[in-house]
Write an enzyme that holds these catalytic residues in place. Structure first.
Site, PDB file in Angstrom:
ATOM      1  N   GLY A   1      72.679  59.875 102.256  1.00 31.89           N
ATOM      2  CA  GLY A   1      74.029  60.443 102.317  1.00 31.89           C
ATOM      3  C   GLY A   1      75.001  59.913 101.291  1.00 31.89           C
ATOM      4  O   GLY A   1      76.182  59.781 101.575  1.00 31.89           O
ATOM      5  N   THR A   2      74.499  59.631 100.099  1.00 29.30           N
ATOM      6  CA  THR A   2      75.425  59.215  99.033  1.00 29.30           C
ATOM      7  C   THR A   2      75.200  60.070  97.789  1.00 29.30           C
ATOM      8  O   THR A   2      74.070  60.410  97.468  1.00 29.30           O
ATOM      9  CB  THR A   2      75.302  57.708  98.704  1.00 29.30           C
ATOM     10  OG1 THR A   2      76.196  57.395  97.636  1.00 29.30           O
ATOM     11  CG2 THR A   2      73.905  57.279  98.324  1.00 29.30           C
TER      12      THR A   2
ATOM     13  N   ARG B   1      93.335  58.636 107.952  1.00 22.76           N
ATOM     14  CA  ARG B   1      91.885  58.407 107.913  1.00 22.76           C
ATOM     15  C   ARG B   1      91.428  57.536 109.079  1.00 22.76           C
ATOM     16  O   ARG B   1      90.367  57.753 109.653  1.00 22.76           O
ATOM     17  CB  ARG B   1      91.486  57.782 106.566  1.00 22.76           C
ATOM     18  CG  ARG B   1      91.565  58.790 105.435  1.00 22.76           C
ATOM     19  CD  ARG B   1      91.091  58.204 104.124  1.00 22.76           C
ATOM     20  NE  ARG B   1      89.745  57.646 104.220  1.00 22.76           N
ATOM     21  CZ  ARG B   1      89.224  56.807 103.322  1.00 22.76           C
ATOM     22  NH1 ARG B   1      89.942  56.445 102.279  1.00 22.76           N
ATOM     23  NH2 ARG B   1      88.005  56.343 103.463  1.00 22.76           N
TER      24      ARG B   1
ATOM     25  N   HIS C   1      82.236  48.252 100.620  1.00 22.75           N
ATOM     26  CA  HIS C   1      83.578  48.749 100.296  1.00 22.75           C
ATOM     27  C   HIS C   1      84.625  48.363 101.345  1.00 22.75           C
ATOM     28  O   HIS C   1      85.680  48.962 101.412  1.00 22.75           O
ATOM     29  CB  HIS C   1      83.552  50.273 100.105  1.00 22.75           C
ATOM     30  CG  HIS C   1      82.798  50.699  98.872  1.00 22.75           C
ATOM     31  ND1 HIS C   1      82.418  52.004  98.618  1.00 22.75           N
ATOM     32  CD2 HIS C   1      82.349  49.979  97.805  1.00 22.75           C
ATOM     33  CE1 HIS C   1      81.774  52.057  97.454  1.00 22.75           C
ATOM     34  NE2 HIS C   1      81.712  50.844  96.947  1.00 22.75           N
TER      35      HIS C   1
ATOM     36  N   CYS D   1      96.610  41.010 103.377  1.00 18.62           N
ATOM     37  CA  CYS D   1      97.880  40.892 102.669  1.00 18.62           C
ATOM     38  C   CYS D   1      97.700  41.408 101.239  1.00 18.62           C
ATOM     39  O   CYS D   1      96.717  41.078 100.570  1.00 18.62           O
ATOM     40  CB  CYS D   1      98.319  39.431 102.649  1.00 18.62           C
ATOM     41  SG  CYS D   1      99.747  39.144 101.616  1.00 18.62           S
TER      42      CYS D   1
END
Ligand code: OAD
Length: 251
Positions: free
Chosen positions: A192-193, A72, A121, A129
């Protein structure tokens, strides 16, 4: 041809002092970054997200999850902002207070020049970590074991992408800042969601509840369409530049 833009919408946008844009994968589709749920090309079409985008999946098979993110990342690295991203960056210059809230992890809004960006997000280009959650700068990681992800230079645990996985909380600071902006704004553009993933998908409803004008920009009907004041059907890369031009070149 992009959708017709109602004149009253143009007037409203021109006068608004605080506008929020909520974006999803659809705005990056025209940059060649696959969306999540579009039938043929969606990222989830080839993979089961529960197998890849969860902490449990990472624990089970860190190399598989890491490889999927590396793939990705390579798509994102090849992508450049499109006219939709650029129109939002330009809109930020026109509106006194403009907040861009994105579910995208590709960083293309900042590349396009947007400044006031809240990444709900996370960001796929950053690593943290797995146990300590500290962000590790590129170049500071320790090499992994063969195919596995690299290691944390402090505790030796694996590094993972700094994105929100299923079952994880959103970054608190970003979410509360986004909610504040949504509560204060006069207009929310929902771009666009699919509106299926909460809490991001609740933001347009919160805006409506607080009296903001809500506008969807999407070529398809979504879970949010029925709640919107206006729907502009078409690709973001066409509708947003048209909206920008209609609002600020005929003043
Ligand atoms: P989806 O893949 O669910 O939805 C993409 C939306 O973009 C659909 O409604 C499409 O119709 C629309 N679309 C496609 N091409 C477009 C274009 N050119 N212009 C405008 N819209 C277009 O993606 P998201 O709604 O972003 O979360 O998904 C939300 C979250 O689900 C993602 O952030 C991700 C995923 O699980 C995490 O990874 C935490």
């Amino acid at each position: 041809m992009p959708a017709h833009i109602p004149p009253e919408l143009i007037t409203y946008l021109r006068r608004a002092t605080h506008v929020v844009a909520l974006t999803g994968a659809g705005i990056s589709a025209e940059s060649g970054v696959p969306t999540f749920r579009d039938a043929q090309s969606g990222l989830w079409a080839q993979y089961d997200p529960q197998e890849l985008a969860t902490a449990a999946a990472f624990r089970r098979n860190p190399a598989l999850v890491w490889d999927w993110y590396e793939w990705r990342r390579s798509l994102v690295a090849q992508a450049a902002p499109n006219p939709g991203h650029r129109a939002l960056a330009e809109m930020e210059q026109k509106v006194p207070h403009f907040t861009l809230v994105t579910q995208n992890v590709d960083g293309l809004h900042r590349q396009a020049g947007s400044r006031n960006v809240l990444e709900l997000h996370g960001n796929i280009m950053r690593n943290k970590c797995f146990s300590e959650e500290t962000v590790i700068a590129a170049g500071d990681e320790e090499p992994g074991d063969g195919a596995g992800p690299p290691r944390c230079p402090h505790c030796g645990d694996y590094l993972r992408p700094d994105v929100v996985w299923f079952g994880e909380a959103l970054p608190e600071g970003e979410l509360s800042a986004a909610m504040r902006a949504v509560e204060e704004c006069q207009m929310l553009l929902c771009i666009g969601t699919s509106g299926l993933v909460h809490p991001a998908a609740s933001l347009p409803l919160l805006a409506a509840e607080r009296g903001a004008l809500t506008v969807e920009i999407n070529p398809q009907v979504t879970a949010l369409s029925q709640w919107m004041d206006y729907v502009l059907r078409g690709p973001a890369g066409e509708v947003l530049p048209a909206l920008l031009k209609a609002t600020w070149t005929s003043e």
